[in-house]
Write a protein that holds these residues in place. Structure first.
Motif, PDB file in Angstrom:
ATOM      1  N   ARG A  41     -24.866 -56.305  -9.582  1.00  0.00           N
ATOM      2  CA  ARG A  41     -23.426 -56.702  -9.032  1.00  0.00           C
ATOM      3  C   ARG A  41     -22.381 -56.800 -10.103  1.00  0.00           C
ATOM      4  N   ALA A  42     -22.814 -57.844 -11.162  1.00  0.00           N
ATOM      5  CA  ALA A  42     -21.521 -57.851 -12.164  1.00  0.00           C
ATOM      6  C   ALA A  42     -21.506 -56.589 -12.840  1.00  0.00           C
ATOM      7  N   SER A  43     -22.404 -55.719 -13.118  1.00  0.00           N
ATOM      8  CA  SER A  43     -22.275 -54.546 -13.689  1.00  0.00           C
ATOM      9  C   SER A  43     -21.583 -53.642 -13.189  1.00  0.00           C
ATOM     10  N   CYS A  48     -19.999 -50.986 -15.823  1.00  0.00           N
ATOM     11  CA  CYS A  48     -20.834 -51.129 -17.114  1.00  0.00           C
ATOM     12  C   CYS A  48     -22.234 -49.931 -16.790  1.00  0.00           C
ATOM     13  N   ALA A  49     -22.020 -48.786 -16.989  1.00  0.00           N
ATOM     14  CA  ALA A  49     -22.887 -47.694 -16.567  1.00  0.00           C
ATOM     15  C   ALA A  49     -24.228 -48.161 -17.457  1.00  0.00           C
ATOM     16  N   TYR A  50     -24.257 -48.449 -18.605  1.00  0.00           N
ATOM     17  CA  TYR A  50     -25.412 -48.699 -19.466  1.00  0.00           C
ATOM     18  C   TYR A  50     -26.194 -49.627 -18.698  1.00  0.00           C
ATOM     19  N   CYS A  51     -25.564 -50.809 -18.234  1.00  0.00           N
ATOM     20  CA  CYS A  51     -26.421 -51.910 -17.832  1.00  0.00           C
ATOM     21  C   CYS A  51     -26.776 -51.892 -16.252  1.00  0.00           C
ATOM     22  N   LEU A  52     -26.066 -50.965 -15.622  1.00  0.00           N
ATOM     23  CA  LEU A  52     -26.367 -50.432 -14.261  1.00  0.00           C
ATOM     24  C   LEU A  52     -27.635 -49.548 -14.436  1.00  0.00           C
ATOM     25  N   GLU A  53     -27.771 -48.722 -15.253  1.00  0.00           N
ATOM     26  CA  GLU A  53     -28.972 -48.154 -15.693  1.00  0.00           C
ATOM     27  C   GLU A  53     -30.168 -48.946 -15.769  1.00  0.00           C
ATOM     28  N   ASN A 134     -21.786 -56.974 -20.562  1.00  0.00           N
ATOM     29  CA  ASN A 134     -21.071 -55.994 -19.900  1.00  0.00           C
ATOM     30  C   ASN A 134     -19.888 -55.650 -20.770  1.00  0.00           C
ATOM     31  N   ARG A 135     -19.379 -56.511 -21.189  1.00  0.00           N
ATOM     32  CA  ARG A 135     -18.054 -56.613 -22.231  1.00  0.00           C
ATOM     33  C   ARG A 135     -18.627 -55.985 -23.389  1.00  0.00           C
ATOM     34  N   ALA A 137     -20.866 -53.726 -23.948  1.00  0.00           N
ATOM     35  CA  ALA A 137     -21.483 -52.504 -23.673  1.00  0.00           C
ATOM     36  C   ALA A 137     -20.374 -51.550 -23.331  1.00  0.00           C
ATOM     37  N   VAL A 138     -19.301 -52.097 -22.475  1.00  0.00           N
ATOM     38  CA  VAL A 138     -17.990 -51.452 -22.231  1.00  0.00           C
ATOM     39  C   VAL A 138     -17.044 -51.144 -23.287  1.00  0.00           C
ATOM     40  N   SER A 139     -16.859 -52.128 -24.128  1.00  0.00           N
ATOM     41  CA  SER A 139     -15.883 -52.068 -25.091  1.00  0.00           C
ATOM     42  C   SER A 139     -16.402 -51.078 -26.271  1.00  0.00           C
ATOM     43  N   THR A 140     -17.793 -51.200 -26.474  1.00  0.00           N
ATOM     44  CA  THR A 140     -18.426 -50.375 -27.865  1.00  0.00           C
ATOM     45  C   THR A 140     -19.038 -49.099 -27.210  1.00  0.00           C
ATOM     46  N   HIS A 141     -18.792 -48.736 -26.035  1.00  0.00           N
ATOM     47  CA  HIS A 141     -19.713 -47.393 -25.330  1.00  0.00           C
ATOM     48  C   HIS A 141     -21.208 -47.587 -25.721  1.00  0.00           C
ATOM     49  N   LEU A 142     -21.693 -48.797 -25.554  1.00  0.00           N
ATOM     50  CA  LEU A 142     -23.193 -48.518 -25.931  1.00  0.00           C
ATOM     51  C   LEU A 142     -24.202 -47.806 -24.890  1.00  0.00           C
ATOM     52  N   ARG A 143     -24.714 -47.111 -25.750  1.00  0.00           N
ATOM     53  CA  ARG A 143     -25.775 -46.119 -25.209  1.00  0.00           C
ATOM     54  C   ARG A 143     -27.232 -46.459 -25.472  1.00  0.00           C
TER      55      ARG A 143
END
Length: 143
Positions: A41-43, A48-53, A134-135, A137-143
């Motif tokens: 839910r937070a993702s 945050c697509a990375y965390c959702l996956e 999330n922050r 992953a989103v800020s760094t485009h973590l993959r």
């Protein structure tokens, strides 16, 4: 896409500290299923697509149904979630999107109806931790 900082490499101590918090929360008394609902839910709210996956996959491994995963974005309207889960999801929404408004007493009280103080502290820390991830992953485009 332009390359972004890789915190794990540039600031390994900070990354280890985040991982230590995650390991601590893994041992908390809150059920694995509820933890994953919080993370998903937070993702969703943070985009945050990375965390959702990661967390939808983990939720499925823990026995979560596709139907509930699809309904999570409108949890308040869905009969698929218990009142206990809805209290946590409402708290997750409010803490994730606090915008300086704090948590209303009614939302806090709803959580108190279902959880003891130790569990509430663990839930709060779980929400804070996934928001931090999330922050990152989103800020760094973590993959």
């Amino acid at each position: 896409m332009k390359k972004r900082v890789i915190i794990k490499e540039i600031q390994p101590e900070a990354y280890r500290a985040m991982n230590a918090l995650e390991k601590y929360l893994h041992k908390s008394s809150v059920s694995a299923g509820l933890k994953e609902l919080i993370k998903i839910r937070a993702s969703q709210l943070n985009g945050c697509a990375y965390c959702l996956e990661i967390h939808t996959r983990d939720a499925r491994k823990n026995g979560e149904t596709e139907q509930r995963l699809y309904a999570l974005s409108a949890w308040w309207e869905s009969p698929l979630f218990s009142e206990r889960e809805k209290a946590v999801l409402d708290f997750t929404d409010r803490l994730t999107l606090t915008r300086g408004k704090g948590i209303p007493d009614g939302i806090y009280g709803s959580l108190e109806n279902w959880f003891n103080e130790k569990e509430m502290a663990e839930i709060i820390m779980q929400i804070i931790t996934i928001n931090a991830w999330n922050r990152i992953a989103v800020s760094t485009h973590l993959r």
